[in-house]
Design a protein around this motif. Structure first.
Motif, PDB file in Angstrom:
ATOM      1  N   HIS A  28       0.706  -1.303  -0.098  1.00 18.30           N
ATOM      2  CA  HIS A  28      -0.063  -0.129   0.066  1.00 18.30           C
ATOM      3  C   HIS A  28       0.836   1.147   0.236  1.00 18.30           C
ATOM      4  CE1 HIS A  28      -3.438   2.796   0.772  1.00 18.30           C
ATOM      5  NE2 HIS A  28      -2.805   3.309   1.840  1.00 18.30           N
ATOM      6  N   TYR A  29       1.902   1.276   0.848  1.00 16.94           N
ATOM      7  CA  TYR A  29       2.716   2.274   0.893  1.00 16.94           C
ATOM      8  C   TYR A  29       4.130   2.464  -0.048  1.00 16.94           C
ATOM      9  CZ  TYR A  29      -0.212   3.763   4.822  1.00 16.94           C
ATOM     10  OH  TYR A  29      -0.959   3.885   5.632  1.00 16.94           O
ATOM     11  N   GLY A  30       4.047   1.414  -0.732  1.00 16.63           N
ATOM     12  CA  GLY A  30       5.232   1.486  -1.669  1.00 16.63           C
ATOM     13  C   GLY A  30       6.661   1.394  -1.144  1.00 16.63           C
ATOM     14  N   LEU A  31       6.689   0.519   0.138  1.00 14.70           N
ATOM     15  CA  LEU A  31       7.928   0.392   0.709  1.00 14.70           C
ATOM     16  C   LEU A  31       8.219  -1.217   0.588  1.00 14.70           C
ATOM     17  CD1 LEU A  31       6.880   1.937   4.249  1.00 14.70           C
ATOM     18  CD2 LEU A  31       8.353   3.004   2.290  1.00 14.70           C
ATOM     19  N   ARG A  32       9.565  -1.462   0.721  1.00 12.16           N
ATOM     20  CA  ARG A  32      10.144  -2.825   0.752  1.00 12.16           C
ATOM     21  C   ARG A  32       9.710  -3.578   2.000  1.00 12.16           C
ATOM     22  NH1 ARG A  32      15.241  -2.633   1.343  1.00 12.16           N
ATOM     23  NH2 ARG A  32      15.038  -0.289   2.424  1.00 12.16           N
ATOM     24  N   HIS A  33       9.809  -4.785   1.931  1.00 16.12           N
ATOM     25  CA  HIS A  33       9.411  -5.664   2.954  1.00 16.12           C
ATOM     26  C   HIS A  33      10.346  -6.527   3.351  1.00 16.12           C
ATOM     27  CE1 HIS A  33       6.997  -9.453   4.587  1.00 16.12           C
ATOM     28  NE2 HIS A  33       6.934  -8.519   5.700  1.00 16.12           N
ATOM     29  N   LEU A  34      10.599  -6.845   4.627  1.00 18.38           N
ATOM     30  CA  LEU A  34      11.253  -7.840   5.112  1.00 18.38           C
ATOM     31  C   LEU A  34      10.634  -8.625   6.353  1.00 18.38           C
ATOM     32  CD1 LEU A  34      14.367  -9.262   4.958  1.00 18.38           C
ATOM     33  CD2 LEU A  34      15.285  -7.489   6.699  1.00 18.38           C
ATOM     34  N   ASP A  35      10.568 -10.011   6.032  1.00 15.59           N
ATOM     35  CA  ASP A  35      10.055 -11.054   7.304  1.00 15.59           C
ATOM     36  C   ASP A  35      11.564 -11.223   7.746  1.00 15.59           C
ATOM     37  OD1 ASP A  35       9.699 -13.020   8.792  1.00 15.59           O
ATOM     38  OD2 ASP A  35       8.505 -13.944   7.091  1.00 15.59           O
ATOM     39  N   THR A  36      11.880 -10.792   8.990  1.00 13.41           N
ATOM     40  CA  THR A  36      12.994 -11.056   9.546  1.00 13.41           C
ATOM     41  C   THR A  36      13.298 -12.482  10.194  1.00 13.41           C
ATOM     42  OG1 THR A  36      12.316 -10.245  11.778  1.00 13.41           O
ATOM     43  CG2 THR A  36      13.580  -8.678  10.404  1.00 13.41           C
ATOM     44  N   GLY A  37      12.073 -13.126  10.232  1.00 16.12           N
ATOM     45  CA  GLY A  37      12.296 -14.472  10.653  1.00 16.12           C
ATOM     46  C   GLY A  37      12.677 -15.378   9.511  1.00 16.12           C
ATOM     47  N   LEU A  38      12.624 -14.948   8.239  1.00 14.82           N
ATOM     48  CA  LEU A  38      13.133 -15.573   7.313  1.00 14.82           C
ATOM     49  C   LEU A  38      14.805 -15.486   7.234  1.00 14.82           C
ATOM     50  CD1 LEU A  38      10.930 -14.729   4.044  1.00 14.82           C
ATOM     51  CD2 LEU A  38      10.797 -17.014   5.854  1.00 14.82           C
ATOM     52  N   THR A  39      15.345 -14.590   7.807  1.00  5.36           N
ATOM     53  CA  THR A  39      16.630 -14.383   7.653  1.00  5.36           C
ATOM     54  C   THR A  39      17.486 -15.409   8.749  1.00  5.36           C
ATOM     55  OG1 THR A  39      16.790 -12.759   9.681  1.00  5.36           O
ATOM     56  CG2 THR A  39      16.527 -11.826   7.446  1.00  5.36           C
ATOM     57  N   TYR A  40      16.622 -15.776   9.716  1.00  8.96           N
ATOM     58  CA  TYR A  40      17.160 -17.038  10.636  1.00  8.96           C
ATOM     59  C   TYR A  40      16.879 -18.202  10.064  1.00  8.96           C
ATOM     60  CZ  TYR A  40      17.538 -13.300  14.290  1.00  8.96           C
ATOM     61  OH  TYR A  40      17.921 -12.362  15.020  1.00  8.96           O
ATOM     62  N   ARG A  41      15.868 -18.400   9.356  1.00  7.29           N
ATOM     63  CA  ARG A  41      15.611 -19.715   8.525  1.00  7.29           C
ATOM     64  C   ARG A  41      16.816 -19.669   7.329  1.00  7.29           C
ATOM     65  NH1 ARG A  41      10.222 -22.381   8.648  1.00  7.29           N
ATOM     66  NH2 ARG A  41       9.277 -21.573  10.124  1.00  7.29           N
ATOM     67  N   ALA A  42      17.204 -18.588   6.849  1.00 11.72           N
ATOM     68  CA  ALA A  42      18.269 -18.894   5.754  1.00 11.72           C
ATOM     69  C   ALA A  42      19.423 -19.284   6.173  1.00 11.72           C
ATOM     70  CB  ALA A  42      18.451 -17.299   5.056  1.00 11.72           C
ATOM     71  N   VAL A  43      19.842 -19.012   7.363  1.00 12.51           N
ATOM     72  CA  VAL A  43      21.044 -19.252   8.216  1.00 12.51           C
ATOM     73  C   VAL A  43      20.901 -20.578   8.182  1.00 12.51           C
ATOM     74  CG1 VAL A  43      22.685 -19.001  10.071  1.00 12.51           C
ATOM     75  CG2 VAL A  43      21.583 -16.997   8.933  1.00 12.51           C
ATOM     76  N   ALA A  44      19.842 -21.303   8.925  1.00 16.02           N
ATOM     77  CA  ALA A  44      19.626 -22.681   9.379  1.00 16.02           C
ATOM     78  C   ALA A  44      19.656 -23.384   8.026  1.00 16.02           C
ATOM     79  CB  ALA A  44      18.172 -22.753   9.906  1.00 16.02           C
ATOM     80  N   ARG A  45      18.992 -23.099   6.955  1.00 17.09           N
ATOM     81  CA  ARG A  45      19.033 -23.972   5.744  1.00 17.09           C
ATOM     82  C   ARG A  45      20.474 -23.831   5.050  1.00 17.09           C
ATOM     83  NH1 ARG A  45      18.398 -22.522   0.026  1.00 17.09           N
ATOM     84  NH2 ARG A  45      17.519 -24.428  -0.804  1.00 17.09           N
ATOM     85  N   GLU A  46      21.209 -22.903   5.309  1.00 18.46           N
ATOM     86  CA  GLU A  46      22.860 -23.177   5.050  1.00 18.46           C
ATOM     87  C   GLU A  46      23.553 -24.182   5.539  1.00 18.46           C
ATOM     88  OE1 GLU A  46      25.359 -20.172   3.507  1.00 18.46           O
ATOM     89  OE2 GLU A  46      23.807 -19.152   2.380  1.00 18.46           O
TER      90      GLU A  46
END
Length: 214
Positions: A28-46
């Motif tokens: 709605h506001y034209g802003l970027r979005h970050l689900d910070t929980g995914l950053t921890y999941r990305a580390v775990a996946r690596e």
């Protein structure tokens, strides 16, 4: 109007609806979005892909420094095994420090961003323009997660989901480092009896007021 960049911080427990709300607000506001929980999941996946132990903090820190935030795929990282692994590496102070730094840099780029997680308003972006704390009863959240899994073609036991949510709440709210709690100046949105549209309208009123005042 608020000066750019500005941040909208959205916190809350698992399955509260904060992610859906954050994506709606960002669009709605034209802003970027970050689900910070995914950053921890990305580390775990690596770590899982490399066959490294989940208690190896040095390797986890290295993974936290190198993965590409822009390449995170929600559908891949939503895997239950990755989620369980993420909960183990998320308690590592060194990993949290690296990821919080990266999340802050993300928030400060461009016109701003919407970040959702568990410690955005309290730790990651304490100076955010607007802070929302989205919650719902454990039973409601378990039912939502159950139907989400079924709608995606999976199978699940709602009682097991409820037990898992309660366990995650306890872990998130009682951890020593950055526990889940509302920021003192956060606006509470209890979505237990609220549609996503009603939650969005409530959030938008708060954000529009803040934009005008700043």
């Amino acid at each position: 109007m608020a000066e750019l960049p500005y941040t909208i911080a959205i916190d809350g427990p698992a399955a509260s609806g904060k992610g859906t709300l954050a994506r709606r607000i960002a669009a709605h506001y034209g802003l970027r979005h970050l689900d910070t929980g995914l950053t921890y999941r990305a580390v775990a996946r690596e770590l899982l892909q490399a066959g490294l132990p989940l208690d190896d903090e040095r390797s986890a820190i290295a993974a936290a420094e190198r993965f590409a935030i822009g390449d995170m795929r929600r559908d891949v990282l939503a895997d239950h095994t990755i989620g369980e692994a993420a909960s183990k590496i998320a308690v590592m102070p060194g990993v949290r420090k690296v990821l919080v730094d990266r999340q802050r840099r993300f928030a400060g780029e461009g016109s701003g961003a919407v970040l959702d997680g568990r410690d955005i308003g309290t730790v990651v972006c304490p100076d955010a323009l607007v802070k929302l704390y989205v919650t719902a009863s454990p039973e409601i959240r378990a039912t939502r997660r159950y139907h989400e899994i079924l709608s995606n073609g999976g199978s699940a036991d709602e009682e097991v989901i409820l037990a898992d949510i309660r366990k995650r709440d306890d872990r998130d709210m009682n951890r020593d480092d950055s526990p889940l709690k509302p920021a003192t100046d956060a606006h509470l949105l209890d979505t237990s009896e609220m549609t996503i549209e009603a939650a969005f309208q409530g959030a938008r009123e708060r954000i529009d007021a803040a934009l005008k005042q700043n």
